[in-house]
Design an enzyme around this catalytic site. Structure first.
Site, PDB file in Angstrom:
ATOM      1  N   ARG A  27      -2.312  -6.993   7.136  1.00 18.68           N
ATOM      2  CA  ARG A  27      -0.617  -7.241   7.141  1.00 18.68           C
ATOM      3  C   ARG A  27      -0.002  -8.777   8.344  1.00 18.68           C
ATOM      4  O   ARG A  27       1.071  -8.721   8.319  1.00 18.68           O
ATOM      5  CB  ARG A  27       0.120  -5.917   8.371  1.00 18.68           C
ATOM      6  CG  ARG A  27       0.387  -4.670   6.923  1.00 18.68           C
ATOM      7  CD  ARG A  27       0.275  -3.979   7.748  1.00 18.68           C
ATOM      8  NE  ARG A  27       0.287  -2.254   7.683  1.00 18.68           N
ATOM      9  CZ  ARG A  27      -0.895  -1.896   5.922  1.00 18.68           C
ATOM     10  NH1 ARG A  27      -1.797  -2.100   5.859  1.00 18.68           N
ATOM     11  NH2 ARG A  27      -0.501  -0.852   5.209  1.00 18.68           N
ATOM     12  N   GLN A 167       0.402   1.621   0.956  1.00 19.65           N
ATOM     13  CA  GLN A 167       0.449   0.746   0.254  1.00 19.65           C
ATOM     14  C   GLN A 167       1.859   1.431  -0.221  1.00 19.65           C
ATOM     15  O   GLN A 167       2.297  -0.590  -0.475  1.00 19.65           O
ATOM     16  CB  GLN A 167      -0.211   0.505  -0.532  1.00 19.65           C
ATOM     17  CG  GLN A 167      -1.469   0.588   0.309  1.00 19.65           C
ATOM     18  CD  GLN A 167      -2.619   0.288  -0.765  1.00 19.65           C
ATOM     19  OE1 GLN A 167      -3.142   0.689  -1.693  1.00 19.65           O
ATOM     20  NE2 GLN A 167      -4.560   0.003   0.020  1.00 19.65           N
ATOM     21  N   ASP A 312      -9.097   8.035   4.633  1.00 20.93           N
ATOM     22  CA  ASP A 312     -11.022   6.815   3.805  1.00 20.93           C
ATOM     23  C   ASP A 312     -11.956   7.479   4.887  1.00 20.93           C
ATOM     24  O   ASP A 312     -12.891   6.637   4.732  1.00 20.93           O
ATOM     25  CB  ASP A 312     -10.678   5.036   5.106  1.00 20.93           C
ATOM     26  CG  ASP A 312      -9.439   4.643   4.229  1.00 20.93           C
ATOM     27  OD1 ASP A 312      -9.132   4.818   3.218  1.00 20.93           O
ATOM     28  OD2 ASP A 312      -8.784   3.512   4.552  1.00 20.93           O
TER      29      ASP A 312
HETATM   30  C1  S3P Z   1      -4.674   1.042   3.399  1.00 20.60           C
HETATM   31  C2  S3P Z   1      -3.372   2.592   2.974  1.00 20.60           C
HETATM   32  C3  S3P Z   1      -4.162   3.913   2.542  1.00 20.60           C
HETATM   33  C4  S3P Z   1      -5.685   4.040   2.191  1.00 20.60           C
HETATM   34  C5  S3P Z   1      -6.325   2.156   1.938  1.00 20.60           C
HETATM   35  C6  S3P Z   1      -6.032   0.731   2.798  1.00 20.60           C
HETATM   36  C7  S3P Z   1      -3.318   0.361   4.115  1.00 20.60           C
HETATM   37  O1  S3P Z   1      -4.189   3.629   0.651  1.00 20.60           O
HETATM   38  O2  S3P Z   1      -6.559   4.502   2.192  1.00 20.60           O
HETATM   39  O3  S3P Z   1      -7.507   1.976   2.927  1.00 20.60           O
HETATM   40  O4  S3P Z   1      -3.422  -0.489   4.330  1.00 20.60           O
HETATM   41  O5  S3P Z   1      -1.806   0.867   3.550  1.00 20.60           O
HETATM   42  P1  S3P Z   1      -3.073   5.118   0.353  1.00 20.60           P
HETATM   43  O6  S3P Z   1      -1.962   3.582   0.337  1.00 20.60           O
HETATM   44  O7  S3P Z   1      -2.940   4.859  -1.411  1.00 20.60           O
HETATM   45  O8  S3P Z   1      -3.341   5.719   0.839  1.00 20.60           O
END
Ligand code: S3P
Length: 427
Positions: A27, A167, A312
């Site tokens: 980010r 995400q 995770d």
């Molecule tokens: C993340 C969001 C999670 C996570 C990934 C990192 C992020 O995924 O599992 O390792 O940095 O926004 P999802 O948004 O698919 O749940």
């Protein structure tokens, strides 16, 4: 394919640090690229995933330099990215591709984005759908990468998230900054909120109220980001400290954002002795030291709104559960099926190799803990999934003759220093 034999250790008293947070590092690059001015990033995670993000924003014309350990990004504000000459390649990173789809949705140029063999099997329709509602156009391989984006002028939307995914949420927020009116995102179950916190830190107009995120379009100025240690990386050593005998491990300067601390809550509920020390806040993100001591652990039920807060960490939680007393039930975690691997399958498969009784469920698993009996020697296939490789490496520390972990290069996607710390624990 590289493999490693990890032998058991009898106990360990150490202070360690883990590398910078992956989510925050991604980010910082993306938001810094959209800001106006020079964004400095301290403790940036130099892993394959995050370095791929640096590379793709460079391809879109952002000057990114590294001096000493500090990354400097020369952002020129919203709408300043250039059309990349070549396809954008994110490697293994779901965060890089999904968040960048949000950015590309708003650009006036066409761009194509893809990743490695695991990425092209992960669903992109979850971001394509809301971004299409905002006015962008996509061509994809039936909802999978490669994705070609025809971005342009976007309108603000009201969108209720269908899955609690940071995400997806972040992709919409990043697109919404460029839209012609406000966007409202409704999330029933809160997922990690680093995008919201960082945008506030940079001065963007974003408000969060009772599960509603309201983004008012507009640019913002560059700022400095200090990246805390990654709690998802610390999780392996928090777990190790709890299952090893005669141990006390301290992990220094770890990010303690409440949307990420599910691992602490889960392990505490299982009986782990965990203390947090020196809590502070840097650039709108809490961090502190996590102290963990050898613990007597019991099985628990993990389901519902805690799942996004441990999504995770389920691989390493499954190792602790296998070593605990009694049964651990994990449900509501069908998202695990679309991670780097189908993690329900890859965890169950490897736990069974360790001799652990486990039942596979559509949305999780039931693990019957062995009450702390050392695992017998076997080889473990990571299936090219970094979190599977690291979780089972920790299982090796409480085995009787070690474990052979196969296909370990994948660890470099998120935590290149992992095996160095394992070696450090053995000294
Ligand atoms: C993340 C969001 C999670 C996570 C990934 C990192 C992020 O995924 O599992 O390792 O940095 O926004 P999802 O948004 O698919 O749940």
């Amino acid at each position: 394919m590289k493999k490693i034999h990890i032998s058991p250790i009898s106990g360990c008293i150490k202070k360690i640090t883990v590398q910078g947070d992956k989510s925050i590092s991604h980010r910082a690059v993306i938001i810094g690229s959209l800001a106006k001015g020079i964004t400095k990033i301290y403790n940036f995670l130099e892993a394959e995933d995050t370095l791929n993000t640096v590379k793709i924003y460079k391809q879109m014309g952002v000057r990114i330099e590294k001096k000493g350990a500090i990354y400097s990004l020369h952002g020129n504000g919203l709408f300043s990215l250039h059309e990349p000459k070549d396809e954008l390649y994110v490697g293994n990173s779901g965060t890089a591709i999904r968040l960048t789809l949000g950015v590309l949705a708003a650009q006036s140029f066409r761009a194509s984005i893809t990743g490695d063999a695991q990425i092209v099997k992960r669903p992109m329709d979850r971001v394509i759908k809301p971004l299409s509602e905002m006015g962008a156009r996509f061509e994809s391989n039936n909802g999978f990468a490669p994705v070609i984006v025809y971005g342009g002028s976007l309108k603000g939307i009201k969108y209720k998230l269908e899955i609690p995914s940071a995400q997806v949420k972040s992709a919409i927020i990043l697109a919404a900054l460029h839209a012609n009116g406000p966007t409202e995102i409704i999330e029933d179950i809160k997922s990690r909120d680093h995008t919201e916190r960082m945008l506030k830190h940079f001065g963007a107009k974003i408000k969060i109220n009772n599960g509603k995120i309201i983004v008012t379009p507009g640019g913002f100025k560059a700022n400095t980001v200090y990246v805390p240690g990654d709690i998802s990386s610390a999780a392996y050593f928090i777990a190790a400290g709890s299952i090893l005998k005669n141990s006390e491990l301290t992990v220094l300067d770890v990010g303690l954002n409440p949307t990420r601390t599910g691992i602490i809550d889960v392990l505490k509920k299982m009986g782990a002795k965990i203390n947090i020390k020196n809590k502070k806040i840097k650039n709108n993100e809490p961090l502190g030291n996590i102290v963990i001591r050898s613990s007597k652990l019991k099985g628990i039920t993990i389901k519902g709104s805690i799942i996004p807060r441990v999504i995770d960490e389920i691989p390493i939680i499954s190792i602790v559960a296998a070593f605990a007393n009694g049964r651990t039930i994990i449900s509501d975690a069908e998202e695990l099926r679309v991670k780097e691997t189908d993690r329900i399958f890859t965890i169950v498969r490897n736990l069974r190799r360790l001799g652990v009784k486990v039942e596979e469920r559509k949305d999780g698993m039931i693990i019957y803990g062995n009450g702390g009996k050392p695992f017998k020697y076997v080889d473990i296939d990571s299936f090219g999934d970094h979190r599977i490789a690291m979780a089972f490496s920790i299982a090796a520390l409480v085995s009787d003759n070690g474990l052979l972990i196969k296909d370990i290069e994948c660890v470099n996607t998120s935590f290149p220093g992992f095996f160095d710390i394992i070696r450090e624990l053995k000294k």
